[in-house]
Design a protein around this motif. Structure first.
Motif, PDB file in Angstrom:
ATOM      1  N   SER A 272      -4.448  -2.328  -7.606  1.00 28.00           N
ATOM      2  CA  SER A 272      -5.595  -1.144  -6.954  1.00 28.00           C
ATOM      3  C   SER A 272      -6.670  -2.527  -5.728  1.00 28.00           C
ATOM      4  O   SER A 272      -7.326  -1.442  -4.993  1.00 28.00           O
ATOM      5  CB  SER A 272      -6.830  -1.378  -8.034  1.00 28.00           C
ATOM      6  N   ASP A 273      -6.177  -3.343  -5.974  1.00 28.40           N
ATOM      7  CA  ASP A 273      -6.503  -3.906  -4.930  1.00 28.40           C
ATOM      8  C   ASP A 273      -5.886  -5.411  -5.086  1.00 28.40           C
ATOM      9  O   ASP A 273      -5.291  -5.967  -5.702  1.00 28.40           O
ATOM     10  CB  ASP A 273      -7.825  -4.430  -4.449  1.00 28.40           C
ATOM     11  N   LEU A 274      -5.073  -5.960  -3.400  1.00 30.19           N
ATOM     12  CA  LEU A 274      -4.738  -7.537  -3.022  1.00 30.19           C
ATOM     13  C   LEU A 274      -5.227  -8.140  -1.660  1.00 30.19           C
ATOM     14  O   LEU A 274      -4.886  -7.525  -0.570  1.00 30.19           O
ATOM     15  CB  LEU A 274      -3.280  -7.012  -2.934  1.00 30.19           C
ATOM     16  N   THR A 275      -5.400  -9.420  -1.991  1.00 31.56           N
ATOM     17  CA  THR A 275      -5.754 -10.349  -0.727  1.00 31.56           C
ATOM     18  C   THR A 275      -4.770 -11.171  -0.829  1.00 31.56           C
ATOM     19  O   THR A 275      -4.587 -12.263  -2.364  1.00 31.56           O
ATOM     20  CB  THR A 275      -7.448 -10.866  -0.718  1.00 31.56           C
ATOM     21  N   ILE A 276      -3.645 -11.859   0.755  1.00 28.65           N
ATOM     22  CA  ILE A 276      -3.350 -12.769   0.667  1.00 28.65           C
ATOM     23  C   ILE A 276      -3.596 -14.276   1.017  1.00 28.65           C
ATOM     24  O   ILE A 276      -3.964 -13.310   2.107  1.00 28.65           O
ATOM     25  CB  ILE A 276      -1.817 -12.698   0.784  1.00 28.65           C
ATOM     26  N   GLU A 288      -0.969  -5.760   6.586  1.00 28.47           N
ATOM     27  CA  GLU A 288      -0.100  -4.696   6.541  1.00 28.47           C
ATOM     28  C   GLU A 288       0.850  -4.644   4.922  1.00 28.47           C
ATOM     29  O   GLU A 288       0.866  -3.325   4.428  1.00 28.47           O
ATOM     30  CB  GLU A 288       1.078  -4.593   7.385  1.00 28.47           C
ATOM     31  N   LEU A 289       1.522  -6.014   4.987  1.00 27.73           N
ATOM     32  CA  LEU A 289       1.875  -6.054   3.575  1.00 27.73           C
ATOM     33  C   LEU A 289       0.911  -5.873   1.887  1.00 27.73           C
ATOM     34  O   LEU A 289       1.694  -5.082   1.532  1.00 27.73           O
ATOM     35  CB  LEU A 289       2.599  -7.409   3.318  1.00 27.73           C
ATOM     36  N   GLU A 290      -0.235  -6.313   2.238  1.00 24.03           N
ATOM     37  CA  GLU A 290      -0.733  -5.511   1.260  1.00 24.03           C
ATOM     38  C   GLU A 290      -1.129  -4.468   1.333  1.00 24.03           C
ATOM     39  O   GLU A 290      -0.974  -3.453   0.553  1.00 24.03           O
ATOM     40  CB  GLU A 290      -2.591  -6.571   1.845  1.00 24.03           C
ATOM     41  N   GLN A 291      -1.610  -3.641   1.959  1.00 28.89           N
ATOM     42  CA  GLN A 291      -1.191  -2.288   1.775  1.00 28.89           C
ATOM     43  C   GLN A 291       0.012  -1.882   1.277  1.00 28.89           C
ATOM     44  O   GLN A 291      -0.171  -0.532   0.545  1.00 28.89           O
ATOM     45  CB  GLN A 291      -1.538  -1.792   3.236  1.00 28.89           C
ATOM     46  N   VAL A 292       0.547  -2.605   1.875  1.00 27.23           N
ATOM     47  CA  VAL A 292       2.620  -1.493   0.948  1.00 27.23           C
ATOM     48  C   VAL A 292       2.250  -1.278  -0.309  1.00 27.23           C
ATOM     49  O   VAL A 292       2.956  -0.871  -1.333  1.00 27.23           O
ATOM     50  CB  VAL A 292       3.508  -2.988   1.719  1.00 27.23           C
ATOM     51  N   LEU A 293       1.847  -2.433  -0.512  1.00 21.08           N
ATOM     52  CA  LEU A 293       2.185  -2.537  -2.289  1.00 21.08           C
ATOM     53  C   LEU A 293       0.385  -2.089  -3.044  1.00 21.08           C
ATOM     54  O   LEU A 293       0.644  -2.461  -4.042  1.00 21.08           O
ATOM     55  CB  LEU A 293       2.167  -5.028  -2.348  1.00 21.08           C
ATOM     56  N   VAL A 294      -0.796  -2.132  -2.607  1.00 23.07           N
ATOM     57  CA  VAL A 294      -1.481  -2.063  -2.476  1.00 23.07           C
ATOM     58  C   VAL A 294      -1.272  -0.187  -3.474  1.00 23.07           C
ATOM     59  O   VAL A 294      -0.734   0.725  -3.570  1.00 23.07           O
ATOM     60  CB  VAL A 294      -2.708  -1.364  -2.739  1.00 23.07           C
ATOM     61  N   GLY A 295      -1.679   0.084  -4.929  1.00 22.04           N
ATOM     62  CA  GLY A 295      -1.623   1.377  -5.483  1.00 22.04           C
ATOM     63  C   GLY A 295      -0.016   1.465  -6.721  1.00 22.04           C
ATOM     64  O   GLY A 295       0.544   2.329  -6.885  1.00 22.04           O
ATOM     65  N   ASN A 311      10.844  -6.923   5.883  1.00 25.77           N
ATOM     66  CA  ASN A 311      11.280  -8.268   6.323  1.00 25.77           C
ATOM     67  C   ASN A 311      10.020  -9.288   5.648  1.00 25.77           C
ATOM     68  O   ASN A 311       8.760  -9.076   7.284  1.00 25.77           O
ATOM     69  CB  ASN A 311      11.429  -7.987   7.847  1.00 25.77           C
ATOM     70  N   ILE A 312      10.128  -9.687   4.871  1.00 22.65           N
ATOM     71  CA  ILE A 312       9.115 -10.826   4.298  1.00 22.65           C
ATOM     72  C   ILE A 312       8.526 -12.019   4.997  1.00 22.65           C
ATOM     73  O   ILE A 312       7.637 -12.515   5.299  1.00 22.65           O
ATOM     74  CB  ILE A 312       9.240 -11.199   3.347  1.00 22.65           C
ATOM     75  N   GLN A 313       9.706 -11.811   6.367  1.00 18.62           N
ATOM     76  CA  GLN A 313       9.842 -13.170   7.412  1.00 18.62           C
ATOM     77  C   GLN A 313       8.971 -12.621   8.197  1.00 18.62           C
ATOM     78  O   GLN A 313       7.683 -13.762   9.311  1.00 18.62           O
ATOM     79  CB  GLN A 313      11.114 -13.662   7.524  1.00 18.62           C
ATOM     80  N   ASN A 314       8.782 -11.371   8.654  1.00 20.56           N
ATOM     81  CA  ASN A 314       7.997 -11.024   9.502  1.00 20.56           C
ATOM     82  C   ASN A 314       5.907 -12.034   9.162  1.00 20.56           C
ATOM     83  O   ASN A 314       5.058 -11.698   9.880  1.00 20.56           O
ATOM     84  CB  ASN A 314       7.419 -10.012  10.116  1.00 20.56           C
TER      85      ASN A 314
END
Length: 334
Positions: A272-276, A288-295, A311-314
């Motif tokens: 439901s929420d992710l913070t890195i 941007e990556l957080e939003q890909v994974l949320v949901g 591309n994780i390295q980005n």
């Protein structure tokens, strides 16, 4: 009392489906007894958070079944050295939480075998202050089940590795480890016996305390209905993981590229929420990556599919995608 023959089935999802089917569909004027033995599995209590109860990475690597049951109580480890019993009866308004009523016959037979078992606490059977059985109950209103485990010859090392036992629970029991407070029945038997011999003696002992049992074997149509319930409920990720209450997870590890600290909020099995957080360097904002994974559903397959397009390295520099996934979804890391 009628004994239900499960025909040697060891799939926990099928056995739990059989138990529930019998509860909801068998003759309400009759009491039933069911025995079943499961392949390596963790059986989660109805109200538990699955992710908090298991060592996820170990469970997946070892292909251990994870199944939620309809009754409350805690998570338990099953394997081929564990015998499960289930009494299916009418709910008379007095039997729920009356664990003594249903454990007394089992304890009596264990005592006859020379195992000095007794009911202690809310719902545990102990020998010399060590737990050999835990029990739980569930009611539909008219009918109920009272079921439990009997640790006959379970691999205790696997119990420790597969279950995520909370330190508060260990401390409240006054012991230092899981192994110190659980035991196998084989440790207390004067005469060694196999699981089949134990099962047979237990059943015979329960027979002697009541009117003669008859054995019931399901019809082909009833087995079809049990398999249907398994497919529509016990096979589903939504039942076994998605029914978990909300939880917060923190995963942190230091890599060559710096430290990554994740705060993951899970609701109904989904992120439901992710913070890195961290001291890494990346070209793109990690939001941007957080939003890909949320949901997404919090399972390895869905997360892996989503990350395949990323591309994780980005976001982190020279970091392997598999390492990121292990941190996101694997076991707790230092």
């Amino acid at each position: 009392m009628i004994f239900i023959d499960n025909e040697g089935q060891t799939n926990p999802k099928l056995n739990l489906a059989l138990e529930e089917y019998a509860l909801r569909n068998f003759d309400t004027s009759t009491d039933y007894l069911l025995f079943y033995i499961n392949e390596p599995s963790i059986i989660i209590g109805r109200n538990q958070n699955t992710l908090e109860e298991i060592h996820l990475e170990y469970v997946e690597d070892k292909h251990i079944h994870v199944v939620r049951r309809v009754s409350g109580g805690g998570a338990v480890y099953h394997d081929l050295g564990n015998l499960n019993f289930s009494f299916i009866t009418n709910h008379d308004g007095k039997s729920i939480s009356n664990f003594k009523k249903f454990t007394a016959p089992v304890i009596r037979v264990l005592n006859q075998m020379g195992v000095q078992a007794e009911l202690k606490g809310r719902n545990d059977i102990l020998v010399n202050e060590r737990k050999i059985s835990g029990t739980a109950q569930f009611s539909t209103g008219k009918r109920m089940i009272s079921h439990g485990t009997l640790l006959f010859n379970t691999d205790m090392a696997e119990v420790v590795k597969a279950l995520q036992v909370k330190m508060s629970k260990i401390e409240s029991k006054g012991h230092k480890s899981v192994r110190s407070r659980v035991a196998n029945i084989t440790e207390f038997l004067k005469n060694p016996m196999t699981m089949e011999e134990f099962k047979s003696q237990l059943l015979q002992g329960l027979y002697e305390a009541s009117e003669p049992f008859e054995t019931y074997r399901l019809t082909e149509k009833e087995w079809e209905a049990v398999h249907k319930l398994k497919a529509e409920k016990y096979d589903l990720w939504d039942w076994n993981f998605g029914r978990s209450p909300k939880s917060n997870i923190q995963r942190t590890k230091r890599f060559d590229i710096g430290e990554i600290d994740m705060r993951i909020h899970i609701d109904k099995g989904h992120i439901s929420d992710l913070t890195i957080y961290g001291d890494f360097f990346g070209e793109k904002p990690v939001s941007e990556l957080e939003q890909v994974l949320v949901g997404l559903a919090y399972n390895r397959e869905d997360l892996s599919k989503a990350l395949a397009k990323v591309n994780i390295q980005n976001y982190f520099g020279k970091l392997d995608k598999a390492e990121f996934l292990s941190l996101l979804y694997g076991s707790d890391l230092d």
